[in-house]
Every structure is written in C-alpha cells, then in structure tokens.
Design a protein around this motif. Structure first.
Motif, PDB file in Angstrom:
ATOM      1  N   VAL A  87     -30.117   5.742 -46.283  1.00  0.00           N
ATOM      2  CA  VAL A  87     -29.316   6.587 -46.997  1.00  0.00           C
ATOM      3  C   VAL A  87     -30.949   7.159 -47.307  1.00  0.00           C
ATOM      4  N   THR A  88     -30.866   8.972 -47.560  1.00  0.00           N
ATOM      5  CA  THR A  88     -31.236   9.539 -48.147  1.00  0.00           C
ATOM      6  C   THR A  88     -32.072   9.478 -49.565  1.00  0.00           C
ATOM      7  N   THR A  93     -29.416  17.080 -57.441  1.00  0.00           N
ATOM      8  CA  THR A  93     -28.112  16.937 -57.654  1.00  0.00           C
ATOM      9  C   THR A  93     -27.434  15.669 -56.794  1.00  0.00           C
ATOM     10  N   LYS A  94     -27.467  15.800 -55.955  1.00  0.00           N
ATOM     11  CA  LYS A  94     -27.786  14.408 -54.499  1.00  0.00           C
ATOM     12  C   LYS A  94     -28.117  13.171 -54.325  1.00  0.00           C
ATOM     13  N   ILE A  95     -27.466  12.280 -54.787  1.00  0.00           N
ATOM     14  CA  ILE A  95     -28.005  11.490 -55.563  1.00  0.00           C
ATOM     15  C   ILE A  95     -27.252   9.847 -54.530  1.00  0.00           C
ATOM     16  N   ALA A  96     -28.481   9.612 -54.390  1.00  0.00           N
ATOM     17  CA  ALA A  96     -28.303   7.696 -52.821  1.00  0.00           C
ATOM     18  C   ALA A  96     -27.086   7.654 -52.963  1.00  0.00           C
ATOM     19  N   ASP A  98     -24.077   8.140 -54.219  1.00  0.00           N
ATOM     20  CA  ASP A  98     -22.835   8.268 -54.038  1.00  0.00           C
ATOM     21  C   ASP A  98     -22.488   8.511 -52.300  1.00  0.00           C
ATOM     22  N   GLY A  99     -23.971   8.302 -51.675  1.00  0.00           N
ATOM     23  CA  GLY A  99     -23.899   9.031 -50.331  1.00  0.00           C
ATOM     24  C   GLY A  99     -23.306   7.168 -49.948  1.00  0.00           C
ATOM     25  N   LEU A 100     -23.897   5.761 -50.365  1.00  0.00           N
ATOM     26  CA  LEU A 100     -23.038   4.843 -49.953  1.00  0.00           C
ATOM     27  C   LEU A 100     -21.765   4.659 -50.447  1.00  0.00           C
TER      28      LEU A 100
END
Length: 301
Positions: A87-88, A93-96, A98-100
């Motif tokens: 994951v990035t 504001t883009k939290i890792a 939340d991407g997972l």
C-alpha cells in the motif's frame, strides 16, 4: 537577361542574388521552390537546439513510496500468516490504513489448514483493521475450485442444488449454496440412479432446513468451523438417506450479503493478540549445556 545599348544588365542567379544582393530584380521566388537549397534565416526556430519542451522528467520508482503489510487470518485457521500486501505510504490526508481496509484476499484452504486434501476450497478474507504492520482479516466467503466442481458432475445420476439466506447470532447475513448427487443403492444392478422430481423436492426442502438450523444457532466463527470439516454436508446425507441415498454432498459456496457494523472488540476475540509474536520458547535438551560451554572456550582461545 538582354543586352541594351546603355548599361549592361546581368541576369540574377540565386547565388549571385544572395551573395551580391542585387537590386535590379524585383521579388525573387524562394530558392527551394526553383529546385535550389533553402537557407534558413538566423534567429528563427530557436527550439531546435533546446530539445523537447518541458525537458525529461525524472523517473521515480513507485515502489519507493509503498510499504509492505502482513495479512493475518482469523484464529479458526491453523496458518495465521496468509501473506503480504502493498500500500502507498501515508501522505497528507491519504492514510495508508484506509487504503487497506476493505481489501479482499482469496487463498486456498489447504494453505490455511496446512492440509493438501482441502485444496479444492477457496476462502475469502476481508481486511477489517490495521494494527502496526498487521492487517487483521475476517471470513468473507467460501467457494469451490472449478476443477473440483467439474469433476463431481457425471452422467447417470441426478444433481440436486439448494440455496438459502440465513442470519447468524452475530447479525451476519449469509447466502449458502448446497450441492449433492444421487448414488446407487447397495447391490443395485441398474446402471442409472436418477431421483424422481418429488424426491428431489423433498431432498431440497431437507437441505434448506438443515442449513438454516445449523447457521442460525451459532455465530460466524463457529459456522466457519463447521464448513471446514464439512459437518453440514454429512448431516444432510444422514437426513436424506430415507428419501434417496446421496453422495458428494457439500456446501459449495458461501456469500456474505450483509455484515454488522465494525466492532473492534469482536475482531480481537477472533484474532487474539499479536504483540508477543516473537517465537516459541524451546527448552534446551539435557547434556547440551556442557558442549556449548566447551565450544565457547575454544572460540575464546
């Protein structure tokens, strides 16, 4: 040009025109149009020497901005470590995390149970929470591999399928699909073993009853533990033996239609604690201590 009795006029050739700058001619057509070589004016087309507009962008490896996370299976499976996911990294504001969350991982039950006999079943695990570098997952579905399903379907027998929507005690709504095949009775000479439509209807009714009874009486964790050894399939075979004998009875597919609101406490009950996952303590066998001391002395000498 033509000769006159006064001053002599010269014919203007392209080279003469360019070198001497003759004023006797009017507007001369471009040299290139007459088959000559065009000469570029100085100061025009400045971009030729500079290369492409914007310049060459610096190539950045996308993997340098990403992190690896360990995917952890629930405690109902023997193998807790499923694999790793990418994951990035958190940026602004883009939290890792939340991407997972919400990612669905599909893995073989043979890997989760460390048993090759279970290779025909696929388990779906959904990422529910992230703790440190661990992604905590929960059961999200089950399916048969295509080759297993194809190998069960044969001629000279009836295929019976049923599905039902059920709700577990912890408010998970599931859709369960059951599959079964008729088999020959003991000492049967007849080649085929087809069930009548009325018998198929009765068997399907029994299937639905047993699936509802087994699912509604327990939570999701206990239900998954019933799926692994195929308890429900054996129960259906026993119950329908009086109608028509069945074989290869399985819960072939499970879908989660609706999940309750996320509860961290319940997820931790399923997973346990990962903070002390360093390694198991092993007792040293008797008689090894003396040998170890002797080895250290030799190294020191």
């Amino acid at each position: 040009g033509t000769d006159f009795e006064g001053p002599r006029f010269h014919s203007c050739k392209p080279s003469f025109f360019l070198l001497r700058g003759c004023v006797c001619c009017c507007v001369s057509p471009a040299p290139a149009a007459r088959g000559g070589v065009g000469i570029m004016a100085v100061g025009k087309n400045k971009r030729i020497s500079k290369g492409k507009k914007g310049g060459k962008k610096k190539v950045v490896d996308p993997f340098s901005k990403k992190d690896w996370y360990d995917v952890k299976a629930p405690s109902m499976f023997n193998q807790r470590s499923v694999g790793k996911t990418l994951v990035t990294r958190t940026q602004g504001t883009k939290i890792a995390a939340d991407g997972l969350k919400g990612r669905v991982f599909e893995c073989s039950l043979a890997d989760l149970q460390q048993d090759e006999d279970q290779a025909s079943r696929k388990i779906k695990l959904r990422a529910e929470d992230v703790q440190g570098k661990n992604v905590l997952t929960n059961f999200w579905g089950m399916d048969f591999t295509t080759d297993k399903l194809r190998s069960l379907v044969r001629k000279w027998q009836s295929l019976i399928e049923a599905h039902v929507d059920v709700k577990t005690t912890d408010n998970y709504t599931l859709r369960m699909f059951c599959i079964a095949f008729t088999k020959k009775r003991p000492n049967q000479i007849k080649r085929t073993c087809y069930a009548q439509t009325s018998q198929i209807r009765q068997i399907r009714k029994k299937m639905r009853e047993i699936m509802v009874k087994e699912a509604q009486s327990c939570d999701l964790k206990d239900l998954v533990q019933k799926f692994i050894p195929e308890v429900i399939g054996k129960e259906i075979e026993k119950a329908t033996a009086g109608i028509y004998p069945l074989q290869n009875t399985y819960i072939r597919k499970v879908k989660i239609l609706k999940a309750p609101k996320f509860d961290l406490g319940k997820l931790m009950e399923v997973h346990g604690d990962y903070s002390e996952e360093v390694g198991a303590k092993i007792d040293r066998p008797v008689g090894d201590e003396g040998e170890h001391e002797a080895e250290t002395e030799v190294v020191g000498a």
